[in-house]
Design an enzyme around this catalytic site. Structure first.
Site, short mmCIF file in Angstrom:
data_model
loop_
_atom_site.label_atom_id
_atom_site.label_comp_id
_atom_site.label_asym_id
_atom_site.label_seq_id
_atom_site.Cartn_x
_atom_site.Cartn_y
_atom_site.Cartn_z
N CYS A 1 0.86 -1.27 -0.07
CA CYS A 1 -0.06 -0.06 0.10
C CYS A 1 0.87 1.15 0.03
O CYS A 1 0.46 2.41 -0.56
CB CYS A 1 -1.06 -0.06 1.24
SG CYS A 1 -0.24 -0.59 2.84
N GLU B 1 -5.20 3.29 -7.25
CA GLU B 1 -4.26 2.25 -6.63
C GLU B 1 -4.32 1.02 -7.58
O GLU B 1 -5.35 0.53 -7.65
CB GLU B 1 -4.53 1.87 -5.25
CG GLU B 1 -3.60 0.86 -4.83
CD GLU B 1 -3.76 0.76 -3.15
OE1 GLU B 1 -4.86 0.40 -2.77
OE2 GLU B 1 -2.79 0.83 -2.19
P1 NAP Z 1 -10.45 -5.89 0.68
O1 NAP Z 1 -11.83 -6.58 0.18
O2 NAP Z 1 -10.76 -4.51 1.19
O3 NAP Z 1 -9.81 -6.78 1.62
C1 NAP Z 1 -9.14 -6.50 3.06
C2 NAP Z 1 -10.14 -7.29 4.18
O4 NAP Z 1 -11.43 -7.02 4.30
C3 NAP Z 1 -10.14 -8.88 3.91
O5 NAP Z 1 -10.02 -9.61 4.77
C4 NAP Z 1 -11.53 -9.02 3.30
O6 NAP Z 1 -12.07 -10.44 3.32
C5 NAP Z 1 -12.03 -7.96 4.06
N1 NAP Z 1 -13.53 -7.68 3.68
C6 NAP Z 1 -13.95 -7.48 2.25
N2 NAP Z 1 -15.13 -7.23 2.24
C7 NAP Z 1 -15.52 -6.69 3.55
C8 NAP Z 1 -16.65 -6.38 3.97
N3 NAP Z 1 -18.03 -5.96 3.31
N4 NAP Z 1 -16.68 -6.39 5.59
C9 NAP Z 1 -15.88 -6.57 6.23
N5 NAP Z 1 -14.68 -7.06 5.72
C10 NAP Z 1 -14.45 -7.10 4.37
O7 NAP Z 1 -9.40 -5.95 -0.59
P2 NAP Z 1 -9.08 -6.80 -1.61
O8 NAP Z 1 -10.49 -7.26 -2.31
O9 NAP Z 1 -8.53 -7.93 -1.04
O10 NAP Z 1 -8.13 -6.01 -2.62
C11 NAP Z 1 -8.56 -5.31 -3.51
C12 NAP Z 1 -7.93 -3.76 -3.48
O11 NAP Z 1 -7.68 -3.29 -2.03
C13 NAP Z 1 -6.52 -4.19 -4.12
O12 NAP Z 1 -6.35 -4.00 -5.33
C14 NAP Z 1 -5.64 -2.93 -3.36
O13 NAP Z 1 -5.89 -1.71 -4.12
C15 NAP Z 1 -6.38 -2.58 -2.20
N6 NAP Z 1 -5.62 -3.18 -0.78
C16 NAP Z 1 -5.04 -2.59 -0.09
C17 NAP Z 1 -4.29 -2.92 1.16
C18 NAP Z 1 -3.39 -2.21 1.87
O14 NAP Z 1 -2.59 -2.76 2.71
N7 NAP Z 1 -3.75 -1.03 2.14
C19 NAP Z 1 -4.46 -4.46 1.19
C20 NAP Z 1 -4.84 -5.40 0.10
C21 NAP Z 1 -5.63 -4.68 -0.80
P3 NAP Z 1 -11.78 -11.12 1.72
O15 NAP Z 1 -10.38 -11.55 2.09
O16 NAP Z 1 -12.67 -12.34 1.74
O17 NAP Z 1 -11.98 -10.33 0.76
#
Ligand code: NAP
Ligand code: MG
Length: 462
Positions: free
Chosen positions: A279, A369
């Site tokens: 990130c 991002e």
């Molecule tokens: P994400 O969906 O935001 O995942 C982060 C965490 O939140 C995971 O444990 C996820 O579970 C959970 N989550 C998802 N939807 C939720 C909800 N409605 N309520 C509560 N928790 C929930 O991110 P992603 O889909 O894995 O990645 C998408 C984008 O996010 C990436 O392309 C990147 O741009 C960004 N990202 C940023 C960081 C950072 O460090 N800032 C890290 C990862 C991703 P699941 O694993 O089941 O989805």
């Protein structure tokens, strides 16, 4: 790869309430490496109850005793560091050497830092005629992403335990095996039952149930800004504390006096590391117009040296998403000087290390991002122009400034709307607060500032 078919709740592995499962794939070859239960609201409820029941005892445990147990947890992570590295490599696809050095190495350092902080922190202070006690906020719901599977967990769990909070963790669906290994380490360290609990599952099911649970006092989330906004809204409506560690679009600002080759090479390495899934990565490289062509040439050469050894991205969705952004960059008129949108391999979620030149600040690839191995080189005309571009996104997580001397770089860094800046290649400091300005988040992780997130004050007047 070893996988538990239950949840770690109240000090033991228990069967999940439902029968749904998550199959974990290796991003290198798309083959299954393990299977874990997909938790439901019922599992989350059992875990939150266990955490709540354990809270009074843990909160009353002297900080020095909590410190000893966090130290024991660190030692368990040290003892199993090879297994941690192998597990992260299997489920994230990171090259083994990187998993050993960073994915296993950094959480050990952070856990160690909280063992020390728990012992040394002043949980009581005197202000005039008041004694101020720093008390644990309560039950923490921790929701973590897959990009640094263990680091993101330790960043939350270690300070929460140091503060006297109890925890329910919902790790990313893509990397639950590392989370299970962490739960084993907590157990083997002798942390009392219920103090730490693990529910694997999907975000919109288990994650949402945890964020909404009325038995949770603080939600600490790391992940996408879209989900972060939703969690912030839910927590706000319930008057719950919230910490959000969200996305970034950080700038690597190379001032004309800098060592150009060094700044470009370190900048490209920063983005390619972990396949761009960081990130705080400096995904926008800002170069003065007079040095632009030379910087582009250097960056293209640097990226070409990487190839598939950077490892794949985490899953099919990210594979399509990242390549979609690269295609979008081409469509909007940026020039590919290394890499491109085509997948370099038939199997596995590999993306070519990609460098874009002729990127203008308002292009999609310069604003959103991407979370992949893609760097955009942007031209600036003078320092004010560079600052405008650097600050010209909704994010403000990190950044870098390069100049002939530190003072010149610091003067520029002080004008940046961002939470962390590396000066002339300064190195990672596990005690420095990490977190975002603007839409990169709310709250700070790491060090004493990270510990404070899990504490609330009680003032007694005499
Ligand atoms: P994400 O969906 O935001 O995942 C982060 C965490 O939140 C995971 O444990 C996820 O579970 C959970 N989550 C998802 N939807 C939720 C909800 N409605 N309520 C509560 N928790 C929930 O991110 P992603 O889909 O894995 O990645 C998408 C984008 O996010 C990436 O392309 C990147 O741009 C960004 N990202 C940023 C960081 C950072 O460090 N800032 C890290 C990862 C991703 P699941 O694993 O089941 O989805
Ligand atoms: Mg998701």
């Amino acid at each position: 790869m070893k996988a538990h078919d239950g949840m770690y709740i109240d000090g033991a592995w228990r069967p999940a309430a439902g029968t749904d499962t998550i199959t974990v794939l290796n991003p290198v070859d798309e083959q299954p490496v393990g299977q874990v239960p997909a938790g439901t609201a019922e599992d989350v409820d059992a875990a939150v109850r266990a955490a709540r029941a354990a809270l009074p005892g843990w909160a009353a445990t002297p900080p020095a005793e909590r410190a000893v147990l966090i130290g024991a947890l660190r030692d368990r992570l040290v003892a199993r560091k090879d297994e941690i590295a192998e597990t992260v490599t299997a489920e994230l696809g990171a090259p083994l050497a990187f998993s050993e050095a960073v994915h296993a190495g950094v959480p050990i350092v952070v856990a160690g830092s909280y063992a020390e902080l728990a012992a040394a922190h002043a949980f009581e202070e005197t202000v005039g005629n008041s004694t101020v006690y720093l008390e644990p906020v309560g039950v923490v719901g921790a929701i973590t992403p897959w990009n640094y599977p263990l680091h993101q967990i330790v960043n939350k769990v270690a300070p929460a335990l140091a503060a006297g909070c109890t925890v329910v963790l919902k790790p990313a669906e893509d990397t639950p095996l590392t989370a299970q290994l962490f739960a084993e380490a907590v157990h083997d360290a002798g942390v009392p039952a219920g103090v730490f609990n693990l529910v694997t599952g999907l975000g919109p099911v288990a994650g949402q149930a945890l964020a909404e649970h009325e038995g949770v006092d603080l939600v600490s989330f790391t992940g996408s800004t879209a989900v972060g906004k939703q969690i912030g809204a839910t927590a706000g409506a319930a008057v719950k504390r919230v910490a959000l560690e969200l996305g970034g679009k950080s700038a690597n600002v190379i001032l004309p006096s800098a060592d150009l080759a060094k700044a470009v090479n370190v900048g490209v390495a920063n983005v390619m590391s972990n396949s761009g899934q960081t990130c705080s990565a400096w995904t926008r490289m800002l170069v003065h117009a007079d040095q632009y062509d030379e910087a582009v040439e250097l960056a293209a050469a640097a990226a070409a040296k990487y190839g598939p050894r950077i490892g794949p991205v985490v899953n099919a969705k990210q594979h399509a998403r990242v390549r979609g952004y690269i295609a979008k960059g081409v469509e909007e008129g940026a020039r590919v000087v290394a890499g491109g949108p085509e997948a370099p391999t038939e199997k596995g979620y590999f993306v070519q290390p990609t460098v874009f030149a002729d990127v203008t600040p308002e292009m999609t690839i310069a604003q959103e991002e991407i979370f992949g191995p893609v760097v955009s080189i942007i031209r600036y005309t003078d320092e004010d122009d560079a600052l405008r571009i650097a600050n010209g996104t909704v994010y403000g997580l990190a950044g870098a400034v390069w100049a002939a001397d530190d003072a010149e770089a610091v003067a520029f860094a002080r004008r940046m709307d961002t939470g962390q800046v590396d000066i002339n290649g300064g190195s990672f400091n596990p005690l420095a607060p990490f977190g975002g300005y603007k839409q990169s988040g709310v709250g700070r992780e790491l060090g004493a500032h990270g510990l404070s997130e899990y504490l609330q004050t009680k003032s007694l007047q005499f």
